[in-house]
Design a protein around this motif. Sequence first.
Motif, PDB file in Angstrom:
ATOM      1  N   ALA A 199      32.570  35.497  57.676  1.00 35.91           N
ATOM      2  CA  ALA A 199      31.794  36.165  58.732  1.00 35.91           C
ATOM      3  C   ALA A 199      31.351  37.558  58.297  1.00 35.91           C
ATOM      4  CB  ALA A 199      32.607  36.230  60.019  1.00 35.91           C
ATOM      5  N   THR A 200      30.435  37.602  57.362  1.00 34.86           N
ATOM      6  CA  THR A 200      30.000  38.876  56.794  1.00 34.86           C
ATOM      7  C   THR A 200      29.475  39.830  57.867  1.00 34.86           C
ATOM      8  OG1 THR A 200      27.829  37.915  56.361  1.00 34.86           O
ATOM      9  CG2 THR A 200      29.416  37.941  54.535  1.00 34.86           C
ATOM     10  N   GLN A 201      29.646  41.097  57.552  1.00 36.05           N
ATOM     11  CA  GLN A 201      29.128  42.168  58.396  1.00 36.05           C
ATOM     12  C   GLN A 201      28.247  43.064  57.537  1.00 36.05           C
ATOM     13  OE1 GLN A 201      32.615  44.099  60.010  1.00 36.05           O
ATOM     14  NE2 GLN A 201      33.283  42.277  61.132  1.00 36.05           N
ATOM     15  N   THR A 202      27.436  43.873  58.182  1.00 38.63           N
ATOM     16  CA  THR A 202      26.539  44.750  57.414  1.00 38.63           C
ATOM     17  C   THR A 202      27.321  45.733  56.545  1.00 38.63           C
ATOM     18  OG1 THR A 202      26.348  46.219  59.313  1.00 38.63           O
ATOM     19  CG2 THR A 202      24.623  44.552  59.037  1.00 38.63           C
ATOM     20  N   THR A 203      28.525  46.014  56.940  1.00 38.94           N
ATOM     21  CA  THR A 203      29.374  46.924  56.139  1.00 38.94           C
ATOM     22  C   THR A 203      29.847  46.285  54.829  1.00 38.94           C
ATOM     23  OG1 THR A 203      31.285  46.203  57.407  1.00 38.94           O
ATOM     24  CG2 THR A 203      30.192  48.244  58.102  1.00 38.94           C
ATOM     25  N   ASP A 204      29.637  44.972  54.695  1.00 39.21           N
ATOM     26  CA  ASP A 204      30.035  44.299  53.460  1.00 39.21           C
ATOM     27  C   ASP A 204      28.995  44.447  52.360  1.00 39.21           C
ATOM     28  OD1 ASP A 204      31.342  41.608  55.467  1.00 39.21           O
ATOM     29  OD2 ASP A 204      32.426  43.307  54.603  1.00 39.21           O
ATOM     30  N   VAL A 205      27.845  45.008  52.701  1.00 35.79           N
ATOM     31  CA  VAL A 205      26.777  45.161  51.716  1.00 35.79           C
ATOM     32  C   VAL A 205      27.255  45.945  50.501  1.00 35.79           C
ATOM     33  CG1 VAL A 205      24.599  46.381  51.310  1.00 35.79           C
ATOM     34  CG2 VAL A 205      24.861  44.930  53.322  1.00 35.79           C
ATOM     35  N   GLY A 206      26.873  45.474  49.337  1.00 36.68           N
ATOM     36  CA  GLY A 206      27.232  46.160  48.101  1.00 36.68           C
ATOM     37  C   GLY A 206      27.288  45.163  46.959  1.00 36.68           C
ATOM     38  N   THR A 207      27.733  45.643  45.821  1.00 35.82           N
ATOM     39  CA  THR A 207      27.905  44.782  44.650  1.00 35.82           C
ATOM     40  C   THR A 207      29.384  44.601  44.396  1.00 35.82           C
ATOM     41  OG1 THR A 207      25.830  45.552  43.697  1.00 35.82           O
ATOM     42  CG2 THR A 207      27.365  44.465  42.221  1.00 35.82           C
ATOM     43  N   TYR A 208      29.774  43.359  44.236  1.00 35.25           N
ATOM     44  CA  TYR A 208      31.175  43.022  43.996  1.00 35.25           C
ATOM     45  C   TYR A 208      31.333  42.652  42.519  1.00 35.25           C
ATOM     46  CZ  TYR A 208      31.638  43.069  49.036  1.00 35.25           C
ATOM     47  OH  TYR A 208      31.652  43.469  50.339  1.00 35.25           O
ATOM     48  N   PHE A 209      32.236  43.353  41.865  1.00 30.81           N
ATOM     49  CA  PHE A 209      32.500  43.116  40.446  1.00 30.81           C
ATOM     50  C   PHE A 209      33.907  42.553  40.271  1.00 30.81           C
ATOM     51  CE2 PHE A 209      28.925  45.195  38.459  1.00 30.81           C
ATOM     52  CZ  PHE A 209      28.564  46.232  39.319  1.00 30.81           C
ATOM     53  N   CYS A 210      34.002  41.542  39.418  1.00 33.46           N
ATOM     54  CA  CYS A 210      35.323  41.192  38.919  1.00 33.46           C
ATOM     55  C   CYS A 210      35.491  41.909  37.579  1.00 33.46           C
ATOM     56  CB  CYS A 210      35.489  39.684  38.748  1.00 33.46           C
ATOM     57  SG  CYS A 210      34.396  38.930  37.526  1.00 33.46           S
ATOM     58  N   ALA A 211      36.720  42.117  37.202  1.00 30.26           N
ATOM     59  CA  ALA A 211      37.009  42.805  35.950  1.00 30.26           C
ATOM     60  C   ALA A 211      38.294  42.240  35.375  1.00 30.26           C
ATOM     61  CB  ALA A 211      37.140  44.310  36.168  1.00 30.26           C
ATOM     62  N   ALA A 212      38.235  41.906  34.109  1.00 29.62           N
ATOM     63  CA  ALA A 212      39.393  41.332  33.436  1.00 29.62           C
ATOM     64  C   ALA A 212      40.054  42.389  32.578  1.00 29.62           C
ATOM     65  CB  ALA A 212      38.964  40.154  32.572  1.00 29.62           C
ATOM     66  N   LEU A 213      41.369  42.467  32.674  1.00 31.57           N
ATOM     67  CA  LEU A 213      42.109  43.473  31.920  1.00 31.57           C
ATOM     68  C   LEU A 213      42.677  42.851  30.659  1.00 31.57           C
ATOM     69  CD1 LEU A 213      43.158  46.366  31.830  1.00 31.57           C
ATOM     70  CD2 LEU A 213      45.208  45.570  32.996  1.00 31.57           C
ATOM     71  N   GLY A 214      42.166  43.341  29.520  1.00 33.73           N
ATOM     72  CA  GLY A 214      42.737  42.960  28.237  1.00 33.73           C
ATOM     73  C   GLY A 214      43.122  44.249  27.544  1.00 33.73           C
ATOM     74  N   ASN A 215      42.561  44.506  26.370  1.00 40.22           N
ATOM     75  CA  ASN A 215      42.732  45.822  25.755  1.00 40.22           C
ATOM     76  C   ASN A 215      42.007  46.880  26.575  1.00 40.22           C
ATOM     77  OD1 ASN A 215      44.235  44.811  23.617  1.00 40.22           O
ATOM     78  ND2 ASN A 215      42.403  44.345  22.434  1.00 40.22           N
ATOM     79  N   MET A 216      40.999  46.454  27.262  1.00 35.23           N
ATOM     80  CA  MET A 216      40.244  47.335  28.149  1.00 35.23           C
ATOM     81  C   MET A 216      39.826  46.503  29.358  1.00 35.23           C
ATOM     82  SD  MET A 216      36.591  47.470  26.173  1.00 35.23           S
ATOM     83  CE  MET A 216      35.554  46.019  26.096  1.00 35.23           C
ATOM     84  N   LEU A 217      39.253  47.163  30.315  1.00 35.25           N
ATOM     85  CA  LEU A 217      38.779  46.468  31.506  1.00 35.25           C
ATOM     86  C   LEU A 217      37.343  46.018  31.248  1.00 35.25           C
ATOM     87  CD1 LEU A 217      40.077  45.887  34.257  1.00 35.25           C
ATOM     88  CD2 LEU A 217      38.943  47.921  35.137  1.00 35.25           C
ATOM     89  N   THR A 218      37.122  44.708  31.284  1.00 39.55           N
ATOM     90  CA  THR A 218      35.792  44.153  31.061  1.00 39.55           C
ATOM     91  C   THR A 218      35.217  43.691  32.385  1.00 39.55           C
ATOM     92  OG1 THR A 218      36.425  43.398  28.853  1.00 39.55           O
ATOM     93  CG2 THR A 218      34.464  42.412  29.835  1.00 39.55           C
ATOM     94  N   PHE A 219      34.093  44.269  32.753  1.00 38.13           N
ATOM     95  CA  PHE A 219      33.487  43.959  34.043  1.00 38.13           C
ATOM     96  C   PHE A 219      32.522  42.786  33.929  1.00 38.13           C
ATOM     97  CE2 PHE A 219      34.633  47.226  37.106  1.00 38.13           C
ATOM     98  CZ  PHE A 219      35.313  48.122  36.302  1.00 38.13           C
ATOM     99  N   GLY A 220      32.528  41.964  34.973  1.00 37.45           N
ATOM    100  CA  GLY A 220      31.515  40.950  35.102  1.00 37.45           C
ATOM    101  C   GLY A 220      30.195  41.603  35.492  1.00 37.45           C
ATOM    102  N   GLY A 221      29.147  40.789  35.546  1.00 43.30           N
ATOM    103  CA  GLY A 221      27.829  41.326  35.843  1.00 43.30           C
ATOM    104  C   GLY A 221      27.645  41.762  37.282  1.00 43.30           C
ATOM    105  N   GLY A 222      28.543  41.309  38.160  1.00 48.53           N
ATOM    106  CA  GLY A 222      28.460  41.704  39.554  1.00 48.53           C
ATOM    107  C   GLY A 222      27.631  40.751  40.387  1.00 48.53           C
TER     108      GLY A 222
END
Lengths: 113, 108
Positions: free
Chosen positions: B78-101
């Motif tokens: 049940a999304t709300q207007t406050t949910d607007v934005g870009t959601y990134f996943c990020a995997a932690l290995g030697n560094m944090l690698t972000f997905g494209g969003g």
Amino acid sequence: SAVISQKPSRDICQRGTSLTIQCQVDSQVTMMFWYRQQPGQSLTLIATANQGSEATYESGFVIDKFPISRPNLTFSTLTVSNMSPEDSSIYLCSAGTGTYEQYFGPGTRLTVT
Amino acid sequence: GQQVMQIPQYQHVQEGEDFTTYCNSSTTLSNIQWYKQRPGGHPVFLIQLVKSGEVKKQKRLTFQFGEAKKNSSLHITATQTTDVGTYFCAALGNMLTFGGGTRLMVKP
């Protein structure tokens, strides 16, 4: 949690000049990082700022272009040297404890003309 | 280094509809983190998943980590207007690698 501040928040610079961005954390942290983010794009890690030693740079980023300092556990600077329009981007500082979440600063929006 | 692929790249929803973004890796991940970046803002940490098959909830947000630890999802009910934005996943290995969003847009 940690609160990160960055200065400047934005700047417009001429090509060939350099800009130093400052990052201040309100508590001592193990790790500090510098990212670059083009508008609408994901984050790209530039380097890990190591306290008391040279920064660790990711592929495609070199110290001569992006010198980084980290004199203590709460402060770091990133310099963007000899700027060109391709360096126009948002530069983000982050801090973390290694295995947990990272806290990001508000970013520095750089425009190179 | 490890790479994480995120889909979809964009999602428009009507307010009240559900939303899901997926994060996939070709390698086993030690953990996965999720961040939200509001327009004009900076990424803000939402959650970290570590265990195989882990499910965590934050109000209307449900996060899952796959059994093989190669994928993850974020579901918003049940999304709300406050949910607007870009959601990134990020995997932690030697560094944090972000997905494209995934950029979420919510029409009121």
